[in-house]
Scaffold this motif. Structure first.
Motif, short mmCIF file in Angstrom:
data_model
loop_
_atom_site.label_atom_id
_atom_site.label_comp_id
_atom_site.label_asym_id
_atom_site.label_seq_id
_atom_site.Cartn_x
_atom_site.Cartn_y
_atom_site.Cartn_z
N ASP A 163 0.83 -1.20 0.00
CA ASP A 163 0.00 0.00 0.00
C ASP A 163 0.87 1.25 0.00
N ARG A 164 1.97 1.20 0.70
CA ARG A 164 2.86 2.37 0.77
C ARG A 164 3.49 2.68 -0.59
N ALA A 165 3.74 1.67 -1.36
CA ALA A 165 4.29 1.90 -2.70
C ALA A 165 3.29 2.71 -3.52
N ILE A 166 2.01 2.38 -3.38
CA ILE A 166 0.97 3.13 -4.09
C ILE A 166 0.89 4.56 -3.55
N ASP A 167 0.90 4.68 -2.22
CA ASP A 167 0.83 6.02 -1.62
C ASP A 167 1.96 6.91 -2.16
N GLY A 168 3.15 6.34 -2.26
CA GLY A 168 4.30 7.11 -2.74
C GLY A 168 4.11 7.58 -4.17
N ALA A 169 3.57 6.72 -5.01
CA ALA A 169 3.36 7.09 -6.42
C ALA A 169 2.32 8.20 -6.53
N VAL A 170 1.28 8.11 -5.71
CA VAL A 170 0.22 9.15 -5.75
C VAL A 170 0.80 10.49 -5.28
N ILE A 171 1.59 10.45 -4.23
CA ILE A 171 2.17 11.69 -3.69
C ILE A 171 3.11 12.34 -4.71
N ALA A 172 3.83 11.52 -5.43
CA ALA A 172 4.74 12.08 -6.45
C ALA A 172 3.98 12.94 -7.44
N HIS A 173 2.74 12.55 -7.75
CA HIS A 173 1.94 13.35 -8.68
C HIS A 173 1.29 14.55 -7.99
N LEU A 174 0.93 14.39 -6.73
CA LEU A 174 0.20 15.46 -6.05
C LEU A 174 1.11 16.59 -5.57
N LEU A 175 2.30 16.24 -5.11
CA LEU A 175 3.16 17.22 -4.43
C LEU A 175 3.43 18.49 -5.24
N PRO A 176 3.66 18.40 -6.56
CA PRO A 176 3.88 19.65 -7.30
C PRO A 176 2.65 20.55 -7.40
N GLN A 177 1.49 20.03 -7.01
CA GLN A 177 0.25 20.81 -7.18
C GLN A 177 -0.20 21.52 -5.92
N ILE A 178 0.53 21.35 -4.80
CA ILE A 178 0.07 21.90 -3.52
C ILE A 178 1.17 22.72 -2.86
N ARG A 179 0.80 23.43 -1.78
CA ARG A 179 1.83 24.22 -1.07
C ARG A 179 2.90 23.31 -0.49
N ASP A 180 2.46 22.30 0.27
CA ASP A 180 3.40 21.34 0.87
C ASP A 180 2.61 20.23 1.53
N LEU A 181 3.34 19.22 1.98
CA LEU A 181 2.73 18.04 2.57
C LEU A 181 3.24 17.87 4.00
N ARG A 182 2.39 17.38 4.90
CA ARG A 182 2.79 17.07 6.28
C ARG A 182 2.32 15.66 6.63
N ARG A 183 3.12 14.95 7.49
CA ARG A 183 2.73 13.63 7.96
C ARG A 183 2.99 13.61 9.46
N LEU A 184 1.91 13.82 10.25
CA LEU A 184 2.04 13.91 11.70
C LEU A 184 2.17 12.55 12.37
N GLY A 185 1.45 11.54 11.81
CA GLY A 185 1.49 10.22 12.43
C GLY A 185 0.28 9.88 13.28
N SER A 186 -0.75 10.70 13.22
CA SER A 186 -2.01 10.39 13.91
C SER A 186 -3.15 10.92 13.06
N ALA A 187 -3.93 10.01 12.50
CA ALA A 187 -5.03 10.43 11.62
C ALA A 187 -6.04 11.28 12.38
N ALA A 188 -6.30 10.90 13.63
CA ALA A 188 -7.28 11.66 14.42
C ALA A 188 -6.81 13.10 14.60
N LEU A 189 -5.51 13.28 14.91
CA LEU A 189 -4.99 14.64 15.08
C LEU A 189 -4.86 15.36 13.75
N ASP A 190 -4.61 14.62 12.65
CA ASP A 190 -4.61 15.24 11.32
C ASP A 190 -5.97 15.89 11.04
N LEU A 191 -7.02 15.14 11.36
CA LEU A 191 -8.37 15.67 11.11
C LEU A 191 -8.64 16.90 11.98
N CYS A 192 -8.18 16.85 13.23
CA CYS A 192 -8.36 18.02 14.10
C CYS A 192 -7.52 19.20 13.60
#
Ligand code: IPD
Ligand code: CA
Length: 270
Positions: A163-192
């Motif tokens: 699954d992570r291999a897929i996530d990486g490929a998707v991010i490679a396409h998305l990253l140039p289109q956004i300000r930046d990416l963050r990975r906190l490590g807690s989905a619940a806190l990401d939503l907050c």
């Protein structure tokens, strides 16, 4: 009734959170793993879930409970609880103070109360249906009028290498289109983070309902929107959170990124 459910959840989240901090293991080596070699679970995860389960059933013995660490209790009251005792267990075992207790109550298929509590920062995020979202008692709201190309976007990854291999490929396409990416490590806190404007948006595939149930309500009560794949409700296949137009634009961009990466989107395997 929603207020009572919220109050119960807040009390249990605070108690379980304090126990979790007190039980933190000294070293990663003391933990075991579950869904894959990289998916840690500790005695504190199990202990906190048991505390929360017993706390709910002590007051509301006829409710159903689904918990990340295995709680699966059928009920007859029409109220179901979704419990993640430590969302962000990897951060927890490494001593990174970004993890949370997440508790949500559902009535007749709709989440009506949600609590996400980070016991390290003492940040308590709460929402009851139609009553707004709060951080430590102060109303919060999502950012608005931020276009995708200026959006700070949070994301996360499941534990399976394929699954992570897929996530990486998707991010490679998305990253140039956004300000930046963050990975906190807690989905619940990401939503907050989306709910209070620390992130403009968040997405992740492969989340379970205990990861996102409380955060979903908190985002929507903060004026945001949570979407799943192709505009459906959030699910194992996709969780996207942002203000409504951005959620839609991010969904479109992710779909294109998935197609371009030739993966067609993950369907979720467990
Ligand atoms: C995990 C965290 C992480 C997310 C994973 C979840 P856990 O929950 O929320 O941020 O990327 O998908 O499984 O395992 O720490 O409770
Ligand atoms: Ca989790």
């Amino acid at each position: 009734m929603n207020d009572e459910l919220l109050e119960l959840a807040v009390g249990l989240a605070r108690t379980a959170g304090a126990a979790t901090v007190a039980m933190r293991p000294d070293a990663i080596g003391t933990t075991t793993t579950k869904s894959s070699d990289t998916d840690p679970v500790t005695e504190a995860d199990r202990h906190a879930e048991q505390m929360i389960t017993e706390g709910i059933l002590g007051v509301r013995p006829d409710d159903a409970i689904v918990g990340e660490e295995g709680a699966g209790i059928d009920g007859t009251s029409g109220v179901s609880w979704y419990v993640d005792p430590i969302d962000g267990t990897a951060n927890y075992v490494y001593g990174i103070p970004i993890y949370a207790v997440s508790i949500a109550a559902e009535v007749d298929g709709s989440i009506v109360a949600g609590v996400v509590y980070n016991p390290e920062s003492d940040e308590l995020f709460t929402a009851a249906k139609d009553q707004g979202a709060y951080r430590n008692g102060t109303a919060i709201s999502v950012t608005t009028d931020i276009a995708l190309n200026r959006a700070l976007v949070g994301t996360g990854f499941g534990y399976k290498p394929e699954d992570r291999a897929i996530d990486g490929a998707v991010i490679a396409h998305l990253l140039p289109q956004i300000r930046d990416l963050r990975r906190l490590g807690s989905a619940a806190l990401d939503l907050c983070a989306v709910a209070m404007g620390r992130f403009d948006a968040y997405f992740e595939t492969g989340l379970h309902v205990w990861d996102y149930a409380a955060g979903w309500l908190i985002v929507e009560e903060a004026g945001g929107r949570c979407l799943g794949r192709d505009g459906a409700e959030p699910s194992l296949q996709m969780m996207i959170a942002a203000h409504s137009p951005l959620a839609k634009d991010l969904g479109d961009a992710l779909k294109l990124a998935q197609e371009t990466a030739s993966v067609g989107g993950r369907v979720g395997t467990d």
